[in-house]
Motif scaffolding. Structure first.
Motif, PDB file in Angstrom:
ATOM      1  N   MET A   1       0.841  -1.198   0.000  1.00 50.59           N
ATOM      2  CA  MET A   1       0.000   0.000   0.000  1.00 50.59           C
ATOM      3  C   MET A   1       0.876   1.248   0.000  1.00 50.59           C
ATOM      4  O   MET A   1       1.961   1.260   0.588  1.00 50.59           O
ATOM      5  CB  MET A   1      -0.916   0.010   1.228  1.00 50.59           C
ATOM      6  N   LEU A   2       0.401   2.279  -0.659  1.00 54.78           N
ATOM      7  CA  LEU A   2       1.174   3.511  -0.748  1.00 54.78           C
ATOM      8  C   LEU A   2       0.972   4.362   0.499  1.00 54.78           C
ATOM      9  O   LEU A   2      -0.129   4.473   1.029  1.00 54.78           O
ATOM     10  CB  LEU A   2       0.751   4.298  -1.987  1.00 54.78           C
ATOM     11  N   HIS A   3       2.066   4.974   0.946  1.00 60.15           N
ATOM     12  CA  HIS A   3       2.004   5.830   2.127  1.00 60.15           C
ATOM     13  C   HIS A   3       3.054   6.925   2.011  1.00 60.15           C
ATOM     14  O   HIS A   3       3.773   7.021   1.000  1.00 60.15           O
ATOM     15  CB  HIS A   3       2.189   5.011   3.408  1.00 60.15           C
ATOM     16  N   GLY A   9       6.921   7.222  -7.554  1.00 60.27           N
ATOM     17  CA  GLY A   9       6.702   6.357  -8.703  1.00 60.27           C
ATOM     18  C   GLY A   9       6.313   4.936  -8.371  1.00 60.27           C
ATOM     19  O   GLY A   9       6.019   4.145  -9.274  1.00 60.27           O
ATOM     20  N   LEU A  10       6.285   4.584  -7.091  1.00 54.73           N
ATOM     21  CA  LEU A  10       5.919   3.220  -6.706  1.00 54.73           C
ATOM     22  C   LEU A  10       4.434   2.987  -6.963  1.00 54.73           C
ATOM     23  O   LEU A  10       3.599   3.837  -6.666  1.00 54.73           O
ATOM     24  CB  LEU A  10       6.232   2.990  -5.228  1.00 54.73           C
ATOM     25  N   LEU A  11       4.102   1.825  -7.519  1.00 55.02           N
ATOM     26  CA  LEU A  11       2.710   1.475  -7.789  1.00 55.02           C
ATOM     27  C   LEU A  11       2.216   0.479  -6.743  1.00 55.02           C
ATOM     28  O   LEU A  11       2.978  -0.375  -6.279  1.00 55.02           O
ATOM     29  CB  LEU A  11       2.572   0.862  -9.187  1.00 55.02           C
ATOM     30  N   PRO A  12       0.934   0.554  -6.357  1.00 56.54           N
ATOM     31  CA  PRO A  12       0.398  -0.393  -5.365  1.00 56.54           C
ATOM     32  C   PRO A  12       0.317  -1.801  -5.938  1.00 56.54           C
ATOM     33  O   PRO A  12       0.105  -1.993  -7.139  1.00 56.54           O
ATOM     34  CB  PRO A  12      -0.988   0.174  -5.053  1.00 56.54           C
ATOM     35  N   GLN A  13       0.476  -2.802  -5.077  1.00 61.83           N
ATOM     36  CA  GLN A  13       0.404  -4.196  -5.507  1.00 61.83           C
ATOM     37  C   GLN A  13      -1.036  -4.695  -5.591  1.00 61.83           C
ATOM     38  O   GLN A  13      -1.304  -5.697  -6.248  1.00 61.83           O
ATOM     39  CB  GLN A  13       1.207  -5.079  -4.546  1.00 61.83           C
ATOM     40  N   PHE A  14      -1.964  -4.019  -4.917  1.00 62.29           N
ATOM     41  CA  PHE A  14      -3.364  -4.433  -4.947  1.00 62.29           C
ATOM     42  C   PHE A  14      -4.232  -3.213  -4.648  1.00 62.29           C
ATOM     43  O   PHE A  14      -3.769  -2.209  -4.119  1.00 62.29           O
ATOM     44  CB  PHE A  14      -3.638  -5.548  -3.925  1.00 62.29           C
TER      45      PHE A  14
END
Length: 244
Positions: A1-3, A9-14
């Motif tokens: 999860m993004l925080h 640039g990181l994308l969420p895994q779900f």
């Protein structure tokens, strides 16, 4: 999860957040509240949204079709400020901050420390100013009559947008535990615009999972600032002139 500590640039895994438009704003009647067949499980007197009156100042000229003076029967249309030449007007938005306990009991809060409770005739005495301008607790004691005190979690945000040339915007940020816990975000750079005259529901994550593992709900009552939906969730922006 993004925080707040995620690298750029990181994308969420779900998928963790969900935003759904249920339909037109007419789906909600403040006189009747939320209907059991569409919103089951609400505790008695809590199945209502809070009216939130907002004064809006526009930068662009508005078309006359937005003003209620053209049709006195339209009570939901924006009301023009009486000062000559002004571009200010008042709009009414309905908001709801919904909690749900492990037994499926659902209820709204009218402030950070109070459960919404309408009168027997369905009159809601509170307004949306406190829930829109304050941090709201992520966890709240469920008022259900259970032998053991259950902890409910903030699960959904209800918004009924007005018939006006403005967009209600949402920018949710959640800190599920005290610092140094990061603030969880959707990853969308700009606040999300909600369409006019519609009923929207934002579903928050059920579990917040960071780099150090999951932040689980407390098993017993904790201070209201243990986990928080941070203030600044709601905003108002003018509809671009080319879309009016």
């Amino acid at each position: 999860m993004l925080h707040s500590e995620s690298p750029p640039g990181l994308l969420p895994q779900f998928h963790s957040w969900s935003l759904v438009c249920l339909g037109p704003s007419s789906l909600y009647s403040h006189n009747l509240g939320l209907q059991e067949q569409h919103h089951p499980g609400f505790l008695a007197g809590s199945a209502y949204l809070l009216p939130w009156d907002v004064t809006v100042r526009l930068e662009h000229h508005m078309k006359e079709r937005f003003w209620s003076s053209n049709d006195p029967r339209n009570k939901n249309a924006p009301q023009r400020n009486r000062r000559k030449g002004t571009k200010e007007f008042n709009v009414k938005i309905f908001v709801g901050v919904e909690y749900e306990c492990p037994c499926g009991h659902r209820f709204m809060c009218s402030s950070p420390d109070k459960v919404l409770k309408a009168t027997g005739s369905g009159l809601v005495r509170d307004n949306g100013s406190k829930v829109t301008n304050c941090d709201m607790p992520l966890y709240f004691p469920c008022p259900c009559r259970n032998s053991k005190q259950l902890i409910a979690q903030l699960t959904r945000i209800h918004v009924v947008t007005p018939k006006a040339p403005v967009n209600v915007t949402l920018n949710p940020r959640v800190q599920p535990a005290p610092s140094p816990c990061p603030v969880f975000v959707t990853g969308i750079q700009e606040p999300v615009r909600l369409s006019q005259s519609s009923y929207w529901i934002l579903r928050l994550p059920y579990v917040y999972y960071g780099d150090r593992g999951p932040y689980l709900p407390p098993k017993e009552h904790t201070p209201s600032n243990y986990g928080r939906l941070l203030a600044g969730l709601y905003g108002i922006s003018e509809v671009p002139p080319d879309t009016k």
